[in-house]
Motif scaffolding. Structure first.
Motif, PDB file in Angstrom:
ATOM      1  N   UNK A 331       0.842  -1.192   0.000  1.00 29.10           N
ATOM      2  CA  UNK A 331       0.000   0.000   0.000  1.00 29.10           C
ATOM      3  C   UNK A 331       0.878   1.243   0.000  1.00 29.10           C
ATOM      4  N   UNK A 332       0.367   2.328  -0.579  1.00 26.51           N
ATOM      5  CA  UNK A 332       1.098   3.585  -0.641  1.00 26.51           C
ATOM      6  C   UNK A 332       0.106   4.732  -0.650  1.00 26.51           C
ATOM      7  N   UNK A 333       0.610   5.953  -0.546  1.00 22.95           N
ATOM      8  CA  UNK A 333      -0.228   7.152  -0.569  1.00 22.95           C
ATOM      9  C   UNK A 333       0.292   8.083  -1.659  1.00 22.95           C
ATOM     10  N   UNK A 367       5.831   5.596  -0.142  1.00 22.02           N
ATOM     11  CA  UNK A 367       5.678   4.189   0.202  1.00 22.02           C
ATOM     12  C   UNK A 367       6.790   3.733   1.129  1.00 22.02           C
ATOM     13  N   UNK A 368       6.468   2.801   2.006  1.00 23.28           N
ATOM     14  CA  UNK A 368       7.428   2.220   2.932  1.00 23.28           C
ATOM     15  C   UNK A 368       7.996   0.945   2.318  1.00 23.28           C
ATOM     16  N   UNK A 371      14.107  -0.439   2.589  1.00 23.42           N
ATOM     17  CA  UNK A 371      15.134   0.544   2.906  1.00 23.42           C
ATOM     18  C   UNK A 371      14.606   1.772   3.613  1.00 23.42           C
ATOM     19  N   UNK A 372      13.308   1.840   3.886  1.00 22.48           N
ATOM     20  CA  UNK A 372      12.713   2.979   4.563  1.00 22.48           C
ATOM     21  C   UNK A 372      11.603   3.601   3.733  1.00 22.48           C
ATOM     22  N   UNK A 373      11.018   4.681   4.249  1.00 22.16           N
ATOM     23  CA  UNK A 373       9.915   5.360   3.564  1.00 22.16           C
ATOM     24  C   UNK A 373      10.496   6.300   2.512  1.00 22.16           C
ATOM     25  N   UNK A 429       4.427  -0.637   5.109  1.00 26.25           N
ATOM     26  CA  UNK A 429       3.645  -0.010   4.040  1.00 26.25           C
ATOM     27  C   UNK A 429       2.218   0.324   4.457  1.00 26.25           C
ATOM     28  N   UNK A 430       1.518  -0.629   5.056  1.00 27.87           N
ATOM     29  CA  UNK A 430       0.135  -0.374   5.434  1.00 27.87           C
ATOM     30  C   UNK A 430       0.036   0.557   6.635  1.00 27.87           C
ATOM     31  N   UNK A 431       1.084   0.606   7.481  1.00 26.50           N
ATOM     32  CA  UNK A 431       1.100   1.545   8.596  1.00 26.50           C
ATOM     33  C   UNK A 431       1.160   2.981   8.093  1.00 26.50           C
TER      34      UNK A 431
END
Length: 503
Positions: A331-333, A367-368, A371-373, A429-431
């Protein structure tokens, strides 16, 4: 400590090692009752494996995340070197701080790589369930070793090829428990002929038995372990240079493998480094997504997106899809482009201002990843088979602004390998969606004793009378234009049935 596959392990500490290369092969582990974990005379204990695989998944994902960070950091160091800048104090500190983490991780991978070596000496059971347990355990040991082997090829060799970094990494640093000449010893042990023989045993067993036993498994844990081996860059390089039927020759190639020989392979049309840097975290994708590179898809989705939209994707050809429960795997924004952010009155906001260059470059997907967000382009994101764009059915401009700001506040945070939605310093990702839409009561589940939210938990709120609508939906590379909410619901329910063992 039993250094199974230790040509990989001693050479694969990514940057450092605390163990010297062994001069002789350690004694073999006797294949007698009680000598092997979970197996006595072929009596494997399948009940013991799920917990072990779950712990290994966290360890493997952390290793892949650190690899990605090492590759990114090396790119930053090379860019600074090209500008004539020496290593800064902060960069030197980051190198040494990373070493401490990597050494701890290396010990865990080393222990796992040796844990199931003795299972190679146990005949394959007639019972298919027990046989898959045996294959999974051996694949775990092999995968742990290949993780470290790939780390050497994708990071250590490249760091070592840079003179300033090679000199630094060979220096003693008592504060970080780094001994003099560590990098040189790691490089020497990488080519140890004695230890390569142990790698060869595991690879041959996996080629002759493991791949077939785990092929097409309905068990996500087994698929994850098998995929981790299958997507290893060095393993794939061997399979491309040596045909599948030549399992006995696999380690013949590993024996002469080095950064120099990999560069020479370009003449044969095989470019190892393009395989590594062209894929996520240096894993070899079995194929590209069915939406990848399709200009009409990127144009349609890009034209429909609004700031604050949620993107869901499914990539069955990637490692993560094997262990994330449910249909959707990520998931991403979408935070929008410059014009929309100006319209929302956010372009000069202190949270947005540091990201203006990335947004102007089209990097509107937050996206998370391991390697990080990070912020990526839509074209990068749509290397997928399935894609959904979710949007609140009712929302105000102020609510959209808050979602964008909350998503951007997560950029740069580390990945949450504990999958804990109540943590804020690390994000999965979903967090990211969970925190961006802070007023939504998301459905959660328990994982490793913590509250977690999965991409399917997000998708559920776009079904029935949930608060989200489906703005765009693609399944298996095909756009779903009619009743996308009902189709999305069928995908989620179908996966619930499958996970419950009903199909």
């Amino acid at each position: 400590m039993n250094p199974y596959l230790s040509a990989c392990l001693l050479g694969g500490a990514l940057l450092f090692s605390t163990l010297p290369a062994r001069a002789a092969e350690p004694p073999a582990v006797p294949a007698v009752a009680g000598a092997c974990p979970g197996a006595a005379g072929g009596d494997f204990a399948p009940a013991d494996m799920p917990a072990r695989i779950a712990a290994f998944q966290v360890l493997a994902e952390e290793a892949l995340g650190l690899r990605e960070q090492a590759i990114d950091f090396l790119a930053d160091l090379k860019a600074a070197d090209a500008r004539g800048q020496p290593l800064s104090g902060g960069q030197l500190r980051r190198l040494n701080q990373g070493a401490a983490v990597l050494l701890e991780q290396r010990q865990a991978l080393l222990a796992l790589a040796g844990r199931y070596e003795c299972w190679l000496d146990v005949p394959v059971p007639a019972d298919p369930v027990a046989a898959r347990v045996q294959a999974t355990g051996i694949a775990m040991s092999l995968a742990a070793a290949l993780l470290l082997y790939d780390n050497y090829l994708t990071a250590v060799g490249l760091y070592r090829a840079t003179p300033a970094l090679r000199q630094h990494l060979n220096r003693k640093d008592q504060g970080f428990a780094i001994s003099q000449g560590e990098l040189t010893r790691i490089s020497a042990s990488f080519a140890s002929a004695v230890n390569r023989s142990r790698v060869r045993r595991g690879l041959i067993w996996h080629e002759n038995h493991g791949r077939q036993l785990l092929a097409g498994s309905a068990n996500g844990d087994e698929r994850y372990v098998a995929a981790l081996v299958a997507q290893s860059p060095s393993y794939n390089m061997v399979r491309r240079v040596r045909p599948v039927g030549y399992a006995e020759n696999l380690m013949g190639f590993f024996g002469v493998l080095s950064v120099d020989t990999l560069n020479q392979l370009k003449n044969d049309g095989v470019n190892f480094f393009s395989m590594v840097f062209g894929n996520a975290v240096g894993l070899v994708e079995s194929r590209r997504g069915k939406l990848d590179g399709r200009a009409e898809v990127i144009g349609k989705v890009g034209g429909a997106l609004q700031a604050g939209d949620i993107l869901l994707e499914k990539t069955p050809f990637r490692l993560t899809d094997a262990f994330i429960p449910g249909h959707w795997g990520h998931a991403a924004v979408w935070v929008g482009g410059e014009a929309e952010l100006r319209e929302l009155g956010l372009w000069e906001h202190p949270v947005v201002r540091p990201h203006q260059e990335r947004i102007r470059a089209g990097r509107g997907v937050v996206e998370a990843l391991r390697g990080g967000v990070k912020m990526n382009t839509l074209a990068h994101f749509v290397n997928v088979d399935d894609l959904a764009v979710l949007r609140p059915r009712t929302t105000s401009a102020e609510e959209r602004r808050e979602v964008v700001l909350q998503a951007l506040r997560q950029v740069g945070k580390a990945y949450d390998f504990n999958f804990d939605v109540e943590s804020t310093d690390r994000i999965v990702c979903s967090e990211l969606v969970y925190h961006a839409y802070g007023d939504i009561r998301w459905p959660t589940a328990r994982h490793l004793g913590r509250s977690t939210v999965s991409p399917d938990n997000i998708a559920v709120l776009a079904t029935g009378d949930g608060p989200f609508a489906v703005a765009v939906l693609y399944h298996d590379g095909r756009e779903i234009g009619e009743a996308p909410e009902r189709y999305l619901e069928s995908l989620v329910q179908r996966e619930v049935v499958r996970l419950a063992g009903g199909g």
